[in-house]
Motif scaffolding. Sequence first.
Motif, PDB file in Angstrom:
ATOM      1  N   TYR A  68       0.834  -1.201   0.000  1.00  0.00           N
ATOM      2  CA  TYR A  68       0.000   0.000   0.000  1.00  0.00           C
ATOM      3  C   TYR A  68       0.871   1.254   0.000  1.00  0.00           C
ATOM      4  O   TYR A  68       0.566   2.241  -0.678  1.00  0.00           O
ATOM      5  CB  TYR A  68      -0.924   0.021   1.223  1.00  0.00           C
ATOM      6  N   GLY A  69       1.956   1.199   0.749  1.00  0.00           N
ATOM      7  CA  GLY A  69       2.857   2.343   0.783  1.00  0.00           C
ATOM      8  C   GLY A  69       3.455   2.651  -0.567  1.00  0.00           C
ATOM      9  O   GLY A  69       3.595   3.821  -0.948  1.00  0.00           O
ATOM     10  N   MET A  70       3.811   1.629  -1.306  1.00  0.00           N
ATOM     11  CA  MET A  70       4.414   1.827  -2.619  1.00  0.00           C
ATOM     12  C   MET A  70       3.398   2.329  -3.641  1.00  0.00           C
ATOM     13  O   MET A  70       3.744   3.074  -4.562  1.00  0.00           O
ATOM     14  CB  MET A  70       5.062   0.533  -3.104  1.00  0.00           C
ATOM     15  N   ARG A  71       2.153   1.921  -3.484  1.00  0.00           N
ATOM     16  CA  ARG A  71       1.117   2.302  -4.458  1.00  0.00           C
ATOM     17  C   ARG A  71       0.420   3.602  -4.113  1.00  0.00           C
ATOM     18  O   ARG A  71       0.002   4.341  -5.013  1.00  0.00           O
ATOM     19  CB  ARG A  71       0.081   1.170  -4.576  1.00  0.00           C
ATOM     20  N   ALA A  72       0.270   3.895  -2.826  1.00  0.00           N
ATOM     21  CA  ALA A  72      -0.483   5.084  -2.416  1.00  0.00           C
ATOM     22  C   ALA A  72       0.321   5.994  -1.485  1.00  0.00           C
ATOM     23  O   ALA A  72       0.409   7.201  -1.696  1.00  0.00           O
ATOM     24  CB  ALA A  72      -1.785   4.660  -1.735  1.00  0.00           C
ATOM     25  N   GLY A  73       0.902   5.418  -0.434  1.00  0.00           N
ATOM     26  CA  GLY A  73       1.579   6.227   0.570  1.00  0.00           C
ATOM     27  C   GLY A  73       2.745   7.036   0.038  1.00  0.00           C
ATOM     28  O   GLY A  73       2.946   8.195   0.432  1.00  0.00           O
ATOM     29  N   PHE A  74       3.529   6.425  -0.855  1.00  0.00           N
ATOM     30  CA  PHE A  74       4.675   7.137  -1.411  1.00  0.00           C
ATOM     31  C   PHE A  74       4.255   8.444  -2.067  1.00  0.00           C
ATOM     32  O   PHE A  74       4.933   9.465  -1.930  1.00  0.00           O
ATOM     33  CB  PHE A  74       5.397   6.254  -2.435  1.00  0.00           C
ATOM     34  N   TRP A  75       3.146   8.410  -2.767  1.00  0.00           N
ATOM     35  CA  TRP A  75       2.741   9.587  -3.533  1.00  0.00           C
ATOM     36  C   TRP A  75       2.248  10.711  -2.638  1.00  0.00           C
ATOM     37  O   TRP A  75       2.393  11.891  -2.983  1.00  0.00           O
ATOM     38  CB  TRP A  75       1.689   9.180  -4.570  1.00  0.00           C
ATOM     39  N   ARG A  76       1.688  10.384  -1.465  1.00  0.00           N
ATOM     40  CA  ARG A  76       1.347  11.439  -0.500  1.00  0.00           C
ATOM     41  C   ARG A  76       2.622  12.089   0.039  1.00  0.00           C
ATOM     42  O   ARG A  76       2.715  13.311   0.147  1.00  0.00           O
ATOM     43  CB  ARG A  76       0.526  10.858   0.656  1.00  0.00           C
ATOM     44  N   GLN A  77       3.582  11.257   0.395  1.00  0.00           N
ATOM     45  CA  GLN A  77       4.838  11.797   0.905  1.00  0.00           C
ATOM     46  C   GLN A  77       5.582  12.582  -0.173  1.00  0.00           C
ATOM     47  O   GLN A  77       6.152  13.638   0.098  1.00  0.00           O
ATOM     48  CB  GLN A  77       5.712  10.660   1.438  1.00  0.00           C
ATOM     49  N   PHE A  78       5.581  12.061  -1.372  1.00  0.00           N
ATOM     50  CA  PHE A  78       6.236  12.726  -2.490  1.00  0.00           C
ATOM     51  C   PHE A  78       5.670  14.131  -2.683  1.00  0.00           C
ATOM     52  O   PHE A  78       6.416  15.106  -2.840  1.00  0.00           O
ATOM     53  CB  PHE A  78       6.042  11.902  -3.764  1.00  0.00           C
ATOM     54  N   LYS A  79       4.352  14.256  -2.647  1.00  0.00           N
ATOM     55  CA  LYS A  79       3.716  15.565  -2.806  1.00  0.00           C
ATOM     56  C   LYS A  79       4.053  16.486  -1.641  1.00  0.00           C
ATOM     57  O   LYS A  79       4.365  17.676  -1.840  1.00  0.00           O
ATOM     58  CB  LYS A  79       2.201  15.412  -2.920  1.00  0.00           C
ATOM     59  N   SER A  98      14.003  -1.521 -10.789  1.00  0.00           N
ATOM     60  CA  SER A  98      13.387  -2.447 -11.752  1.00  0.00           C
ATOM     61  C   SER A  98      11.973  -2.837 -11.353  1.00  0.00           C
ATOM     62  O   SER A  98      11.082  -2.933 -12.203  1.00  0.00           O
ATOM     63  CB  SER A  98      14.239  -3.722 -11.865  1.00  0.00           C
ATOM     64  N   SER A  99      11.750  -3.041 -10.053  1.00  0.00           N
ATOM     65  CA  SER A  99      10.446  -3.550  -9.610  1.00  0.00           C
ATOM     66  C   SER A  99       9.398  -2.455  -9.452  1.00  0.00           C
ATOM     67  O   SER A  99       8.196  -2.729  -9.578  1.00  0.00           O
ATOM     68  CB  SER A  99      10.608  -4.313  -8.296  1.00  0.00           C
ATOM     69  N   TYR A 100       9.814  -1.241  -9.166  1.00  0.00           N
ATOM     70  CA  TYR A 100       8.898  -0.104  -9.029  1.00  0.00           C
ATOM     71  C   TYR A 100       9.431   1.075  -9.840  1.00  0.00           C
ATOM     72  O   TYR A 100       9.760   2.134  -9.279  1.00  0.00           O
ATOM     73  CB  TYR A 100       8.747   0.300  -7.561  1.00  0.00           C
ATOM     74  N   PRO A 101       9.526   0.936 -11.152  1.00  0.00           N
ATOM     75  CA  PRO A 101      10.118   2.003 -11.961  1.00  0.00           C
ATOM     76  C   PRO A 101       9.344   3.320 -11.894  1.00  0.00           C
ATOM     77  O   PRO A 101       9.939   4.387 -12.051  1.00  0.00           O
ATOM     78  CB  PRO A 101      10.115   1.418 -13.372  1.00  0.00           C
ATOM     79  N   ARG A 102       8.047   3.256 -11.659  1.00  0.00           N
ATOM     80  CA  ARG A 102       7.265   4.497 -11.557  1.00  0.00           C
ATOM     81  C   ARG A 102       7.716   5.319 -10.357  1.00  0.00           C
ATOM     82  O   ARG A 102       7.835   6.552 -10.437  1.00  0.00           O
ATOM     83  CB  ARG A 102       5.779   4.162 -11.425  1.00  0.00           C
ATOM     84  N   VAL A 103       7.989   4.648  -9.243  1.00  0.00           N
ATOM     85  CA  VAL A 103       8.486   5.317  -8.040  1.00  0.00           C
ATOM     86  C   VAL A 103       9.899   5.854  -8.267  1.00  0.00           C
ATOM     87  O   VAL A 103      10.205   7.012  -7.981  1.00  0.00           O
ATOM     88  CB  VAL A 103       8.459   4.349  -6.841  1.00  0.00           C
ATOM     89  N   SER A 244      13.354  10.191   9.459  1.00  0.00           N
ATOM     90  CA  SER A 244      13.292   8.988   8.634  1.00  0.00           C
ATOM     91  C   SER A 244      11.846   8.533   8.474  1.00  0.00           C
ATOM     92  O   SER A 244      11.141   8.306   9.472  1.00  0.00           O
ATOM     93  CB  SER A 244      14.133   7.875   9.272  1.00  0.00           C
ATOM     94  N   ILE A 245      11.418   8.390   7.231  1.00  0.00           N
ATOM     95  CA  ILE A 245      10.013   8.063   6.962  1.00  0.00           C
ATOM     96  C   ILE A 245       9.903   6.905   5.966  1.00  0.00           C
ATOM     97  O   ILE A 245      10.811   6.651   5.180  1.00  0.00           O
ATOM     98  CB  ILE A 245       9.241   9.286   6.433  1.00  0.00           C
ATOM     99  N   HIS A 246       8.772   6.202   6.038  1.00  0.00           N
ATOM    100  CA  HIS A 246       8.490   5.058   5.179  1.00  0.00           C
ATOM    101  C   HIS A 246       7.087   5.229   4.605  1.00  0.00           C
ATOM    102  O   HIS A 246       6.160   5.594   5.339  1.00  0.00           O
ATOM    103  CB  HIS A 246       8.567   3.755   5.978  1.00  0.00           C
ATOM    104  N   PRO A 247       6.901   4.935   3.319  1.00  0.00           N
ATOM    105  CA  PRO A 247       5.597   5.159   2.688  1.00  0.00           C
ATOM    106  C   PRO A 247       4.433   4.434   3.352  1.00  0.00           C
ATOM    107  O   PRO A 247       3.314   4.962   3.385  1.00  0.00           O
ATOM    108  CB  PRO A 247       5.810   4.659   1.255  1.00  0.00           C
ATOM    109  N   TYR A 248       4.659   3.236   3.889  1.00  0.00           N
ATOM    110  CA  TYR A 248       3.561   2.467   4.486  1.00  0.00           C
ATOM    111  C   TYR A 248       3.277   2.871   5.926  1.00  0.00           C
ATOM    112  O   TYR A 248       2.340   2.357   6.540  1.00  0.00           O
ATOM    113  CB  TYR A 248       3.835   0.962   4.394  1.00  0.00           C
ATOM    114  N   ILE A 249       4.079   3.816   6.469  1.00  0.00           N
ATOM    115  CA  ILE A 249       3.858   4.268   7.844  1.00  0.00           C
ATOM    116  C   ILE A 249       3.278   5.685   7.849  1.00  0.00           C
ATOM    117  O   ILE A 249       2.105   5.885   8.166  1.00  0.00           O
ATOM    118  CB  ILE A 249       5.161   4.206   8.667  1.00  0.00           C
ATOM    119  N   THR A 250       4.071   6.698   7.513  1.00  0.00           N
ATOM    120  CA  THR A 250       3.550   8.072   7.540  1.00  0.00           C
ATOM    121  C   THR A 250       2.964   8.505   6.202  1.00  0.00           C
ATOM    122  O   THR A 250       2.569   9.662   6.056  1.00  0.00           O
ATOM    123  CB  THR A 250       4.641   9.065   7.990  1.00  0.00           C
TER     124      THR A 250
END
Length: 308
Positions: A68-79, A98-103, A244-250
């Motif tokens: 979920y963090g890679m698909r949704a959480g990362f983009w909130r943090q990115f913004k 290679s596994s998450y090229p969009r990220v 230090s932050i992680h997409p699936y946490i904050t």
Amino acid sequence: MVLTDRIPYQAQVDRPKLRLPGGKKLAVWVILNVEEWRIENAMPRTVLSPPMGQPLLPDVPNWSWHEYGMRAGFWRQFKALTDRKVPVTLALNANVCSSYPRVASAALDAGFEFMGHGFIQGPMHRLDNQADAIKRAVETIAKYTGKSPRSWESPGLTETDETLDLLRLNGIEYVADWVIDDLPQDILTPHGTITTIPYSVETNDIVIHALQHLPSEQFLKRCTDQFDRLYLEGGTNARIMAISIHPYITGVPHRIKYLEALLDYVIGHDGVALMTASQIGDWYRSEMSKSQSDRTPDAQSVTAGPSR
């Protein structure tokens, strides 16, 4: 040599006076940890215990927690980070390229510093061939970004006796595994000096939420308390703070506002230098070089090993 003997004791009060760029008091660096968890393996961390206490592979709910963090959480943090123009150190498992090229591509386009964080998420001491894993991680990031990574954070901050030597052999100059001070410190290796960059296990969303299970607002409370004290001390000598932050946490809906509030709090202070890992390392080496001739023997002396 015992590993700790390579990191001589230095009392913070004896450290030379260092000046941050522009006369700032406190350097803050944000580490966004992006990892690959393989569903066929046991999960590095879990949020849901197995029914009846019986572990099961594939571990769909806990893999999905991270995914979920890679698909949704990362983009909130990115913004949150890019809207505020905060420099970001992206600590990534190299295979994320290679596994998450969009990220990976979004981070590259945004100018994030790519920091090595292993090849796939897992502790360094459990690797079958640590030397090869480090080499592959460095080469993969270099191929993807066009330049070799200069900084490294081991998964879980794990190391063996040879990790520092292997990192320096592969061109790594700065490492975030050693949470020993609010200023960097040099460590000698057979391949040259490697420098610690102040990191934190306490202003880290994994510790606050996944390990200590504190409420969502506690991330903001702890980080601002940490910031306030370091900012005050920075009036006497420079200080470094890691967030230090992680997409699936904050990056989840019920916590993202606290990360946003923390970033606004930090950038609302004039005495803050926002930097990346390598920028901090380069600054430290430059400052130490300039101050070397002014330092007295007492200020340079350190006590090693048994006198810790």
